[in-house]
Enzyme design. Structure first.
Site, PDB file in Angstrom:
ATOM      1  N   PHE A   1       1.755   2.907  -2.918  1.00 50.29           N
ATOM      2  CA  PHE A   1       2.273   3.168  -4.268  1.00 50.29           C
ATOM      3  C   PHE A   1       1.132   3.564  -5.205  1.00 50.29           C
ATOM      4  O   PHE A   1       1.262   4.499  -5.985  1.00 50.29           O
ATOM      5  CB  PHE A   1       3.000   1.928  -4.802  1.00 50.29           C
ATOM      6  CG  PHE A   1       3.750   2.195  -6.079  1.00 50.29           C
ATOM      7  CD1 PHE A   1       5.026   2.748  -6.036  1.00 50.29           C
ATOM      8  CD2 PHE A   1       3.187   1.918  -7.313  1.00 50.29           C
ATOM      9  CE1 PHE A   1       5.724   3.027  -7.202  1.00 50.29           C
ATOM     10  CE2 PHE A   1       3.877   2.192  -8.490  1.00 50.29           C
ATOM     11  CZ  PHE A   1       5.147   2.744  -8.433  1.00 50.29           C
TER      12      PHE A   1
ATOM     13  N   PHE B   1      -1.997  10.057   4.295  1.00 45.57           N
ATOM     14  CA  PHE B   1      -3.217   9.552   3.640  1.00 45.57           C
ATOM     15  C   PHE B   1      -3.766  10.522   2.593  1.00 45.57           C
ATOM     16  O   PHE B   1      -4.954  10.899   2.623  1.00 45.57           O
ATOM     17  CB  PHE B   1      -4.334   9.265   4.665  1.00 45.57           C
ATOM     18  CG  PHE B   1      -4.148   8.039   5.519  1.00 45.57           C
ATOM     19  CD1 PHE B   1      -3.075   7.198   5.345  1.00 45.57           C
ATOM     20  CD2 PHE B   1      -5.076   7.726   6.513  1.00 45.57           C
ATOM     21  CE1 PHE B   1      -2.907   6.061   6.140  1.00 45.57           C
ATOM     22  CE2 PHE B   1      -4.932   6.598   7.304  1.00 45.57           C
ATOM     23  CZ  PHE B   1      -3.846   5.783   7.125  1.00 45.57           C
TER      24      PHE B   1
ATOM     25  N   ALA C   1       0.850  -1.201   0.000  1.00 46.81           N
ATOM     26  CA  ALA C   1       0.000   0.000   0.000  1.00 46.81           C
ATOM     27  C   ALA C   1       0.879   1.243   0.000  1.00 46.81           C
ATOM     28  O   ALA C   1       1.967   1.257   0.555  1.00 46.81           O
ATOM     29  CB  ALA C   1      -0.889  -0.004   1.235  1.00 46.81           C
TER      30      ALA C   1
ATOM     31  N   SER D   1      -0.679   3.982  10.712  1.00 45.35           N
ATOM     32  CA  SER D   1       0.045   5.125  10.159  1.00 45.35           C
ATOM     33  C   SER D   1       0.335   6.146  11.256  1.00 45.35           C
ATOM     34  O   SER D   1      -0.566   6.566  11.988  1.00 45.35           O
ATOM     35  CB  SER D   1      -0.762   5.794   9.049  1.00 45.35           C
ATOM     36  OG  SER D   1      -0.109   6.996   8.687  1.00 45.35           O
TER      37      SER D   1
ATOM     38  N   ASN E   1       8.350   8.717   4.927  1.00 42.63           N
ATOM     39  CA  ASN E   1       7.042   8.987   4.325  1.00 42.63           C
ATOM     40  C   ASN E   1       6.175   9.755   5.316  1.00 42.63           C
ATOM     41  O   ASN E   1       5.882   9.249   6.393  1.00 42.63           O
ATOM     42  CB  ASN E   1       6.412   7.634   3.950  1.00 42.63           C
ATOM     43  CG  ASN E   1       4.897   7.678   3.942  1.00 42.63           C
ATOM     44  OD1 ASN E   1       4.305   8.699   3.592  1.00 42.63           O
ATOM     45  ND2 ASN E   1       4.270   6.588   4.327  1.00 42.63           N
TER      46      ASN E   1
ATOM     47  N   THR F   1      -3.527   3.670   0.943  1.00 40.76           N
ATOM     48  CA  THR F   1      -4.702   3.677   1.806  1.00 40.76           C
ATOM     49  C   THR F   1      -5.786   4.606   1.250  1.00 40.76           C
ATOM     50  O   THR F   1      -5.486   5.726   0.835  1.00 40.76           O
ATOM     51  CB  THR F   1      -4.312   4.103   3.244  1.00 40.76           C
ATOM     52  OG1 THR F   1      -3.441   3.127   3.779  1.00 40.76           O
ATOM     53  CG2 THR F   1      -5.504   4.282   4.160  1.00 40.76           C
TER      54      THR F   1
END
Ligand SMILES: Cc1cc2nc3c(=O)[nH]c(=O)nc-3n(C[C@H](O)[C@H](O)[C@H](O)COP(=O)(O)O)c2cc1C
Length: 219
Positions: free
Chosen positions: A71, A122, A69, A183, A118, A93
């Protein structure tokens, strides 16, 4: 392949990390739609051998290598990534409503560590756009997972509603669903690890799952 990496990596590393991602994914998208190119890419990159097949939760993956998840947050690269030979693609996501994520720059390369920080937060086109993209897919050969999350401005007490809405919209279009409660870029999200909160979330998603004609594995 090695040659391609050695030539393109220095060029891409001159760009900001997110711009490099946007450029490469735009090329992938175009390649997937250009006549004959998909067949050529498949011959060059995809490797098919039954010995690579993996079974998990009743799903048969052509091989164990997938795209994690983060990409393909819009779910519009699934077909192109399948051409490259991946056995599955986990999109997202995805949040219920569209949201921009954190301000840029929000991706940072650490070349000495061969790593990336990163802080996307979201960024998501929202579940309606992702549902549309999944419906528009041409090939159905690759396993597709949908990774779901909550909007940043949804209070934690109402998080279950966000996951439930996204689950209902996207689970029928996916082979499995992954719940993102880890996250660090959405404030408070990790509080959903607490026993009561997690139980409430899982109970609701499993209830909704039972109502699907074909319940999906939930990860
Ligand atoms: C730029 C970037 C964006 C990511 N976005 C997401 C995301 O939206 N949802 C998620 O569950 N994981 C996300 N991840 C985590 C990856 O899915 C993966 O778990 C992580 O990169 C560890 O795998 P790796 O060691 O193969 O890189 C992201 C990672 C990166 C580097």
């Amino acid at each position: 392949m090695d040659f391609l990496y050695q030539v393109t990596r220095p060029l891409l590393f001159r760009l900001d990390a997110e711009r490099a991602h946007d450029l490469v994914t735009a090329m992938l998208r175009t390649a997937g739609r250009t006549p004959l190119l998909p067949d050529l890419i498949r011959v060059l990159y995809a490797w098919e051998d039954p010995v690579l097949a993996v079974e998990w939760a009743g799903l048969r993956f052509a091989n164990p290598l997938g795209v994690a998840a983060g990409f393909d947050k819009r779910a519009d690269l699934v077909d192109a990534l399948a051409l490259l030979g991946f056995g599955h693609v986990e999109v997202g996501t995805v949040t219920p409503r569209p949201q921009p994520g954190n301000p840029r720059p929000r991706l940072f390369r650490l070349p000495e560590d061969m790593a990336l920080i990163n802080r996307l937060g979201f960024n998501s086109p929202g579940m309606v756009a992702v549902a549309q993209a999944l419906r528009a897919r041409r090939s159905r050969t690759v396993i597709v997972g949908v990774n779901i999350g909550k909007n940043r401005d949804t209070p934690l007490e109402r998080a279950v509603e966000d996951y439930a809405a996204t689950f209902v919209a996207l689970a029928p279009l996916a082979d499995y669903v992954a719940i993102n409660i880890s996250s660090p870029n959405t404030p408070g999200l990790r509080r959903l690890h607490e026993r009561d909160a997690l139980e409430e979330l899982l109970r609701e998603l499993m209830r909704l799952n039972r109502h699907l004609p074909h319940p999906r594995p939930i990860a």
